[in-house]
Design an enzyme around this catalytic site. Structure first.
Site, PDB file in Angstrom:
ATOM      1  N   LYS A 109      50.640 -12.033  35.417  1.00 41.18           N
ATOM      2  CA  LYS A 109      51.717 -11.644  34.507  1.00 41.18           C
ATOM      3  C   LYS A 109      52.287 -12.812  33.708  1.00 41.18           C
ATOM      4  O   LYS A 109      52.755 -12.639  32.591  1.00 41.18           O
ATOM      5  CB  LYS A 109      52.835 -10.947  35.284  1.00 41.18           C
ATOM      6  CG  LYS A 109      52.395  -9.631  35.883  1.00 41.18           C
ATOM      7  CD  LYS A 109      53.389  -8.530  35.612  1.00 41.18           C
ATOM      8  CE  LYS A 109      52.798  -7.166  35.944  1.00 41.18           C
ATOM      9  NZ  LYS A 109      52.507  -7.008  37.380  1.00 41.18           N
ATOM     10  N   GLU A 161      61.777  -5.368  31.992  1.00 47.38           N
ATOM     11  CA  GLU A 161      61.800  -4.444  33.119  1.00 47.38           C
ATOM     12  C   GLU A 161      60.829  -4.973  34.146  1.00 47.38           C
ATOM     13  O   GLU A 161      59.932  -5.737  33.812  1.00 47.38           O
ATOM     14  CB  GLU A 161      61.359  -3.058  32.662  1.00 47.38           C
ATOM     15  CG  GLU A 161      59.839  -2.855  32.641  1.00 47.38           C
ATOM     16  CD  GLU A 161      59.063  -3.734  31.668  1.00 47.38           C
ATOM     17  OE1 GLU A 161      59.664  -4.218  30.680  1.00 47.38           O
ATOM     18  OE2 GLU A 161      57.857  -3.958  31.899  1.00 47.38           O
ATOM     19  N   SER A 207      44.156  -9.989  40.742  1.00 47.41           N
ATOM     20  CA  SER A 207      45.288 -10.106  39.816  1.00 47.41           C
ATOM     21  C   SER A 207      46.482 -10.863  40.384  1.00 47.41           C
ATOM     22  O   SER A 207      47.258 -11.451  39.638  1.00 47.41           O
ATOM     23  CB  SER A 207      45.712  -8.714  39.352  1.00 47.41           C
ATOM     24  OG  SER A 207      45.967  -7.876  40.469  1.00 47.41           O
TER      25      SER A 207
HETATM   26  C1  LIG Z   1      51.818  -5.796  37.779  1.00 48.00           C
HETATM   27  C2  LIG Z   1      50.620  -6.037  38.534  1.00 48.00           C
HETATM   28  C3  LIG Z   1      49.464  -5.261  38.360  1.00 48.00           C
HETATM   29  C4  LIG Z   1      49.412  -4.062  37.451  1.00 48.00           C
HETATM   30  O1  LIG Z   1      49.662  -4.296  36.101  1.00 48.00           O
HETATM   31  P1  LIG Z   1      48.536  -4.324  35.016  1.00 48.00           P
HETATM   32  O2  LIG Z   1      49.273  -4.372  33.734  1.00 48.00           O
HETATM   33  O3  LIG Z   1      47.720  -3.067  35.167  1.00 48.00           O
HETATM   34  O4  LIG Z   1      47.725  -5.521  35.257  1.00 48.00           O
HETATM   35  C5  LIG Z   1      48.331  -5.594  39.070  1.00 48.00           C
HETATM   36  N1  LIG Z   1      48.327  -6.629  39.931  1.00 48.00           N
HETATM   37  C6  LIG Z   1      49.415  -7.391  40.137  1.00 48.00           C
HETATM   38  C7  LIG Z   1      49.335  -8.518  41.104  1.00 48.00           C
HETATM   39  C8  LIG Z   1      50.593  -7.128  39.449  1.00 48.00           C
HETATM   40  O5  LIG Z   1      51.656  -7.892  39.659  1.00 48.00           O
END
Ligand SMILES: *Cc1c(COP(=O)(O)O)cnc(C)c1O
Length: 400
Positions: free
Chosen positions: A94, A116, A382
């Site tokens: 993010k 948000e 992610s």
């Molecule tokens: C917020 C988040 C997601 C989901 O958001 P996307 O916009 O689909 O990437 C996935 N993995 C993590 C670790 C997150 O913090």
């Protein structure tokens, strides 16, 4: 004959029938101002140099592309690589977007940014970007999410942000977005709204995708260096869709299998999930036309996922468009399957993934064994799982 090239998205942000800009008149000037500024700075040498330098020295890019040898041996079949977005500063992808938008807001002369947050990760990333850029910061968060992610709430406060509790509706992400949009409408002159994923009104889906596409650009070079070829398959979890499109975007022309994994929650039949492509239909929500979990009267349904970051009723418009083109396929993974993958990766590789990312791992576990040994899968890891450890312990009935 129509001689215009079919630019995607078009000038109003439409990806085919999806996307667009469904907002009150009062927000249009802000979106147009943002679009102009983004167009200008996304080509500005100084801006790109500053962003590039911070990606390297502040976020810690490029993130590694790690060959998960033990996981590969354990599962059998395709070679599994992990794109380590969990190693980004603040622990998830993010920050790639939040820092980009904070820098942009500063160039636009804004004094304050708002956002948000669901999992809390975007809030922490935005508060971090604000602290770095020297901007005031206010974060809206549903009370249910504040409970699930109390550590992140305190982190945001430590970073100097004001965290405002949203105690209406389902008390999760969608309600927090409504409040943030309301704030933006009122304070548009000095405030920039940092949207956290590839959703909402144009230009957010394009801008957030561009800030996240560094993931795939790096992974493409890294895999060619490691394997001497492109991967056979890319897998990422899909909340709003930013980490997945961030990985996929640089490979779109390559005819590679790409799989987006949504939150199957307690199973599609249970109705308690956030699998928009399995149970949703076309609708307009929070500024954008896309797949949406709604009832026959068009009321937005409550969603469920063990992972707050995937717990959202709609999905980025570009995903719908790429799904129609058969470029990306979508599947879903249940809470239980994700929890198993969460434990497995820790055990096998010494990496505790975010519960969101565990959905991508769980799907890999299903498909890798049937793939040849020389084939290659890249999973977008992610985020890291530290934020989820307490919640998982609670689910397992373990007292810490
Ligand atoms: C917020 C988040 C997601 C989901 O958001 P996307 O916009 O689909 O990437 C996935 N993995 C993590 C670790 C997150 O913090």
């Amino acid at each position: 004959m129509n001689t215009k090239t079919n630019k995607i998205p078009d000038s109003k942000g439409h990806f085919g029938t999806y996307g667009g800009r469904f907002v009150p008149e009062t927000l249009m000037p802000a979106l147009i101002e943002l679009e102009k500024a983004y167009r200008k700075y996304s080509r500005d040498k100084d801006f790109l140099a500053e962003l590039g330098s911070l990606q390297k020295n502040y976020i810690g890019r490029p993130t590694p592309l790690y060959f998960a040898r033990k996981l590969t041996e354990l599962i059998g079949g395709a070679k599994i690589y992990l794109k380590r977005e969990d190693l980004c500063h603040t622990g998830a992808h993010k920050i790639n977007n939040a820092l980009g938008q904070a820098l942009l807001a500063k160039r636009m002369g804004k004094k304050r940014i708002i956002a948000e947050t669901g999992a809390g990760q975007h809030g922490v990333a935005t508060a971090t970007g604000a602290a770095h850029a020297g901007l005031e910061c206010e974060i809206y968060m549903g009370s249910e999410d504040m409970r699930r992610q109390s550590l992140n709430v305190y982190k945001m406060r430590l970073l100097g942000a004001k965290v405002t509790e949203v105690n209406v509706g389902s008390k999760t992400l969608k309600d927090a977005i409504n409040e943030a949009l309301r704030d933006w409408t009122t304070n548009v002159l000095n405030t920039h709204y940092v949207l956290g994923t590839v959703f909402g009104p144009h230009p957010f889906p394009v801008m957030v995708r561009d800030f996240q596409s560094i993931i795939g650009k790096e992974a493409r070079q890294q895999i060619v260096k490691a394997e001497g070829k492109l991967p056979d398959c890319l897998i990422a979890c899909v909340g709003g869709g930013s980490n997945s499109i961030g990985l996929f975007y640089a490979f779109l022309k390559d005819n590679i299998k790409m799989i987006g994994v949504e939150a199957g929650g307690h199973g599609i039949e249970s109705g308690e999930h956030a699998a928009r492509f399995a149970g949703g239909s076309l609708g307009v929500f929070q500024g954008c036309k896309s797949y949406l979990l709604q009832n026959d009267d068009g009321n937005v349904l409550g969603t469920h996922s063990v992972s707050a970051g995937l717990d959202y009723a709609s999905v980025g418009p570009e995903h719908c468009y790429l799904r129609d083109l058969n470029k990306i396929e979508y599947t879903n993974i249940t809470d239980d399957e994700a929890l198993k993958a969460f434990e497995l990766l820790g055990n096998a590789e010494g990496i505790i993934p975010a519960l969101e990312s565990a959905h991508a791992i769980a799907h890999t576990i299903k498909i890798a064994p049937a793939m040849p040994k020389h084939s290659v899968i890249i999973i977008n890891l992610s985020g890291r799982g530290d934020k989820d450890v307490q919640e998982v312990a609670k689910i397992k009935g373990i007292t810490l």
